[in-house]
Design a protein around this motif. Structure first.
Motif, PDB file in Angstrom:
ATOM      1  N   LEU A   1       0.775  -1.275   0.004  1.00 55.16           N
ATOM      2  CA  LEU A   1      -0.043  -0.047  -0.126  1.00 55.16           C
ATOM      3  C   LEU A   1       0.950   1.361  -0.062  1.00 55.16           C
ATOM      4  O   LEU A   1       1.879   1.561   0.759  1.00 55.16           O
ATOM      5  N   MET A   2       0.440   2.186  -0.856  1.00 56.84           N
ATOM      6  CA  MET A   2       1.042   3.629  -0.879  1.00 56.84           C
ATOM      7  C   MET A   2      -0.024   4.553  -0.911  1.00 56.84           C
ATOM      8  O   MET A   2      -1.462   4.003  -1.483  1.00 56.84           O
ATOM      9  N   TYR A   3      -0.190   5.629  -0.182  1.00 52.19           N
ATOM     10  CA  TYR A   3      -1.223   6.790  -0.541  1.00 52.19           C
ATOM     11  C   TYR A   3      -0.429   8.092  -0.264  1.00 52.19           C
ATOM     12  O   TYR A   3       0.439   8.228   0.582  1.00 52.19           O
ATOM     13  N   HIS A   4      -1.161   8.990  -0.802  1.00 55.35           N
ATOM     14  CA  HIS A   4      -0.751  10.542  -0.768  1.00 55.35           C
ATOM     15  C   HIS A   4      -2.158  11.361  -0.379  1.00 55.35           C
ATOM     16  O   HIS A   4      -3.109  11.178  -1.006  1.00 55.35           O
ATOM     17  N   MET A   5      -2.080  11.954   0.608  1.00 53.69           N
ATOM     18  CA  MET A   5      -3.252  12.751   1.119  1.00 53.69           C
ATOM     19  C   MET A   5      -3.016  14.222   1.350  1.00 53.69           C
ATOM     20  O   MET A   5      -2.003  14.566   1.811  1.00 53.69           O
ATOM     21  N   ASN A   6      -3.737  15.027   0.735  1.00 50.47           N
ATOM     22  CA  ASN A   6      -3.880  16.536   1.016  1.00 50.47           C
ATOM     23  C   ASN A   6      -5.138  17.011   1.611  1.00 50.47           C
ATOM     24  O   ASN A   6      -6.154  16.550   1.325  1.00 50.47           O
ATOM     25  N   MET A   7      -5.053  17.667   2.805  1.00 53.93           N
ATOM     26  CA  MET A   7      -6.134  18.162   3.696  1.00 53.93           C
ATOM     27  C   MET A   7      -6.277  19.614   3.716  1.00 53.93           C
ATOM     28  O   MET A   7      -5.031  19.993   4.462  1.00 53.93           O
ATOM     29  N   GLU A   8      -7.303  20.132   3.613  1.00 54.29           N
ATOM     30  CA  GLU A   8      -7.309  21.705   4.032  1.00 54.29           C
ATOM     31  C   GLU A   8      -8.437  21.759   5.107  1.00 54.29           C
ATOM     32  O   GLU A   8      -9.435  21.318   4.755  1.00 54.29           O
ATOM     33  N   THR A   9      -8.354  22.223   6.188  1.00 56.57           N
ATOM     34  CA  THR A   9      -9.051  22.325   7.345  1.00 56.57           C
ATOM     35  C   THR A   9      -9.189  23.913   7.954  1.00 56.57           C
ATOM     36  O   THR A   9      -8.230  24.432   7.926  1.00 56.57           O
ATOM     37  N   SER A  10     -10.386  24.207   8.162  1.00 66.14           N
ATOM     38  CA  SER A  10     -10.525  25.741   8.440  1.00 66.14           C
ATOM     39  C   SER A  10     -11.206  25.644   9.854  1.00 66.14           C
ATOM     40  O   SER A  10     -12.417  24.880   9.974  1.00 66.14           O
ATOM     41  N   MET A  11     -10.862  26.340  10.828  1.00 66.60           N
ATOM     42  CA  MET A  11     -11.247  26.316  12.247  1.00 66.60           C
ATOM     43  C   MET A  11     -10.737  27.529  12.923  1.00 66.60           C
ATOM     44  O   MET A  11      -9.499  27.886  12.753  1.00 66.60           O
ATOM     45  N   PHE A  12     -11.770  28.195  13.709  1.00 66.38           N
ATOM     46  CA  PHE A  12     -11.464  29.489  14.637  1.00 66.38           C
ATOM     47  C   PHE A  12     -10.706  30.593  13.596  1.00 66.38           C
ATOM     48  O   PHE A  12      -9.931  31.263  13.886  1.00 66.38           O
ATOM     49  N   GLY A  13     -11.157  30.566  12.234  1.00 64.46           N
ATOM     50  CA  GLY A  13     -10.463  31.437  11.266  1.00 64.46           C
ATOM     51  C   GLY A  13      -9.080  31.149  10.823  1.00 64.46           C
ATOM     52  O   GLY A  13      -8.732  32.066   9.994  1.00 64.46           O
ATOM     53  N   SER A  14      -8.821  29.992  11.010  1.00 67.06           N
ATOM     54  CA  SER A  14      -7.537  29.659  10.598  1.00 67.06           C
ATOM     55  C   SER A  14      -7.233  28.412   9.777  1.00 67.06           C
ATOM     56  O   SER A  14      -8.365  27.631  10.054  1.00 67.06           O
ATOM     57  N   ASN A  15      -6.672  28.603   8.709  1.00 70.89           N
ATOM     58  CA  ASN A  15      -6.631  27.408   7.856  1.00 70.89           C
ATOM     59  C   ASN A  15      -5.212  26.504   8.058  1.00 70.89           C
ATOM     60  O   ASN A  15      -4.246  26.971   8.285  1.00 70.89           O
ATOM     61  N   VAL A  16      -5.446  25.136   8.130  1.00 68.58           N
ATOM     62  CA  VAL A  16      -4.481  24.331   8.283  1.00 68.58           C
ATOM     63  C   VAL A  16      -4.227  23.361   7.083  1.00 68.58           C
ATOM     64  O   VAL A  16      -5.317  22.729   6.690  1.00 68.58           O
ATOM     65  N   SER A  17      -3.143  23.256   6.482  1.00 72.40           N
ATOM     66  CA  SER A  17      -2.766  22.376   5.349  1.00 72.40           C
ATOM     67  C   SER A  17      -2.182  21.289   5.902  1.00 72.40           C
ATOM     68  O   SER A  17      -1.155  21.361   6.412  1.00 72.40           O
ATOM     69  N   THR A  18      -2.506  20.008   5.365  1.00 71.81           N
ATOM     70  CA  THR A  18      -1.753  18.718   5.960  1.00 71.81           C
ATOM     71  C   THR A  18      -1.463  17.955   4.748  1.00 71.81           C
ATOM     72  O   THR A  18      -2.424  17.980   3.890  1.00 71.81           O
ATOM     73  N   GLU A  19      -0.430  17.499   4.531  1.00 69.75           N
ATOM     74  CA  GLU A  19       0.224  16.811   3.436  1.00 69.75           C
ATOM     75  C   GLU A  19       0.756  15.399   3.968  1.00 69.75           C
ATOM     76  O   GLU A  19       1.710  15.517   4.892  1.00 69.75           O
ATOM     77  N   GLN A  20       0.104  14.189   3.446  1.00 71.19           N
ATOM     78  CA  GLN A  20       0.750  12.839   4.052  1.00 71.19           C
ATOM     79  C   GLN A  20       1.000  12.064   2.870  1.00 71.19           C
ATOM     80  O   GLN A  20       0.282  11.712   1.998  1.00 71.19           O
ATOM     81  N   THR A  21       2.534  11.327   3.310  1.00 73.42           N
ATOM     82  CA  THR A  21       2.496  10.349   1.983  1.00 73.42           C
ATOM     83  C   THR A  21       2.797   9.028   2.887  1.00 73.42           C
ATOM     84  O   THR A  21       3.678   8.982   3.809  1.00 73.42           O
ATOM     85  N   TYR A  22       2.368   8.018   2.519  1.00 64.32           N
ATOM     86  CA  TYR A  22       2.913   6.654   2.967  1.00 64.32           C
ATOM     87  C   TYR A  22       3.395   5.471   2.063  1.00 64.32           C
ATOM     88  O   TYR A  22       2.589   5.329   1.084  1.00 64.32           O
ATOM     89  N   TYR A  23       4.299   4.951   2.512  1.00 61.44           N
ATOM     90  CA  TYR A  23       4.935   3.625   1.849  1.00 61.44           C
ATOM     91  C   TYR A  23       6.133   3.009   2.383  1.00 61.44           C
ATOM     92  O   TYR A  23       7.029   3.795   3.100  1.00 61.44           O
ATOM     93  N   ASP A  24       6.230   1.724   2.191  1.00 70.39           N
ATOM     94  CA  ASP A  24       7.351   1.193   2.854  1.00 70.39           C
ATOM     95  C   ASP A  24       7.275   1.416   4.506  1.00 70.39           C
ATOM     96  O   ASP A  24       8.567   1.347   4.806  1.00 70.39           O
ATOM     97  N   GLY A  25       6.251   1.360   5.096  1.00 72.72           N
ATOM     98  CA  GLY A  25       6.140   1.208   6.344  1.00 72.72           C
ATOM     99  C   GLY A  25       6.401   2.575   7.086  1.00 72.72           C
ATOM    100  O   GLY A  25       6.561   2.617   8.349  1.00 72.72           O
ATOM    101  N   THR A  26       6.610   3.740   6.289  1.00 72.36           N
ATOM    102  CA  THR A  26       6.834   5.081   6.988  1.00 72.36           C
ATOM    103  C   THR A  26       5.745   5.909   6.391  1.00 72.36           C
ATOM    104  O   THR A  26       5.508   6.098   5.168  1.00 72.36           O
ATOM    105  N   VAL A  27       5.439   6.961   7.272  1.00 75.69           N
ATOM    106  CA  VAL A  27       4.596   7.816   6.868  1.00 75.69           C
ATOM    107  C   VAL A  27       5.159   9.322   7.248  1.00 75.69           C
ATOM    108  O   VAL A  27       5.779   9.492   8.036  1.00 75.69           O
ATOM    109  N   TYR A  28       5.157  10.083   5.898  1.00 74.53           N
ATOM    110  CA  TYR A  28       5.661  11.338   5.859  1.00 74.53           C
ATOM    111  C   TYR A  28       4.570  12.408   5.972  1.00 74.53           C
ATOM    112  O   TYR A  28       3.723  12.365   5.331  1.00 74.53           O
ATOM    113  N   THR A  29       4.739  13.249   7.057  1.00 71.71           N
ATOM    114  CA  THR A  29       3.824  14.287   7.128  1.00 71.71           C
ATOM    115  C   THR A  29       4.109  15.742   7.300  1.00 71.71           C
ATOM    116  O   THR A  29       5.365  16.263   7.622  1.00 71.71           O
ATOM    117  N   ASN A  30       3.619  16.514   6.520  1.00 73.75           N
ATOM    118  CA  ASN A  30       3.917  17.952   6.268  1.00 73.75           C
ATOM    119  C   ASN A  30       2.684  18.892   6.825  1.00 73.75           C
ATOM    120  O   ASN A  30       1.713  18.933   5.959  1.00 73.75           O
TER     121      ASN A  30
END
Length: 255
Positions: free
Chosen positions: A89-118
């Motif tokens: 399994l490999m996956y790449h995820m982009n998520m934009e969340t808005s809360m309390f007037g602030s925006n949070v951008s999360t990027e996540q990639t997984y492969y070979d047993g490791t998850v990379y998060t930005n």
């Protein structure tokens, strides 16, 4: 109050997962919505890759004792590319969340047993046993019975709608609560007692695959009311790819 909110949000996650690919074990004509969903579920399980676009809206209203109360809106936009679903399994995820007037951008990639998060430029990586993550979606395999189901044709697509009764929802939640490894406690299940569910809609493409899903519901417990709507579009079946990242840009952290 915080525990009540947690219970309602856990219940929200449970509803999403359990309805996502709920199958029914019947041998009925192909036009029957139960059989259509069962066949679609089997097709989706055999895919090796797909893309997902999701729009979620969460609103929480809290009654106040000495004030007018409080309301929180949290829209979430998410895109996911998944590959190697049958093997590595490999996956790449982009998520934009808005809360309390602030925006949070999360990027996540997984492969070979490791998850990379930005998260907004802060890059971390950690090892993860993907089997643990997959266990969280096992509730999608729950076989559920819904009497009020309807299938209609819309061009070369098929639209399946489900309108569950409160009794059916209660039975489903009882089943989820008794699953091996379930994280749903009694308080979380109790938070669903006031749940009001809008019709759940699934659209199948001409080949019988799930093309989109949409639903919404509300739940209320101890002065906290949560309204939830979700719309999911699935595409690029067996043609989605996931790009690797440069590990040197990420700081290793413990899980």
């Amino acid at each position: 109050m915080k525990k009540t909110i947690k219970n309602l949000l856990c219940a929200t996650a449970a509803i999403m997962l359990s309805f996502s690919l709920a199958a029914c074990n019947h041998s009925e004509p192909a036009e029957d919505p139960k059989t259509l969903l069962e066949n679609a579920s089997e097709k989706m399980k055999k895919l090796d890759s797909l893309s997902m676009d999701m729009d979620i809206s969460i609103n929480m209203e809290m009654s106040g004792t000495d004030s007018e109360g409080y309301s929180l809106d949290m829209p979430i936009q998410m895109t996911v590319q998944m590959a190697g679903m049958q093997d590595d399994l490999m996956y790449h995820m982009n998520m934009e969340t808005s809360m309390f007037g602030s925006n949070v951008s999360t990027e996540q990639t997984y492969y070979d047993g490791t998850v990379y998060t930005n998260v907004d430029g802060s890059k971390t990586m950690m090892t993860m046993d993907v089997s643990e993550a997959q266990q969280m979606t096992d509730v999608g395999e729950v076989s559920a019975e819904f009497k009020n189901m309807k299938a209609t044709k819309d061009g070369d697509k098929t639209v399946v709608t489900i309108e569950p009764t409160q009794e059916e929802l209660t039975q489903l939640m009882d089943t989820l609560g008794n699953l091996e490894g379930s994280t749903l406690d009694e308080e979380t299940l109790a938070a669903l007692s006031s749940l009001t569910f809008d019709s759940f809609t699934i659209i199948l493409n001409k080949d019988g695959y799930i093309e989109s899903e949409s639903f919404g519901f509300t739940a209320e417990d101890e002065g906290v009311k949560v309204s939830f709507t979700a719309s999911v579009k699935l595409s690029n079946f067996d043609s989605t790819t996931v790009e690797m990242v440069d590990p040197s840009e990420y700081e290793s952290v413990e899980y």
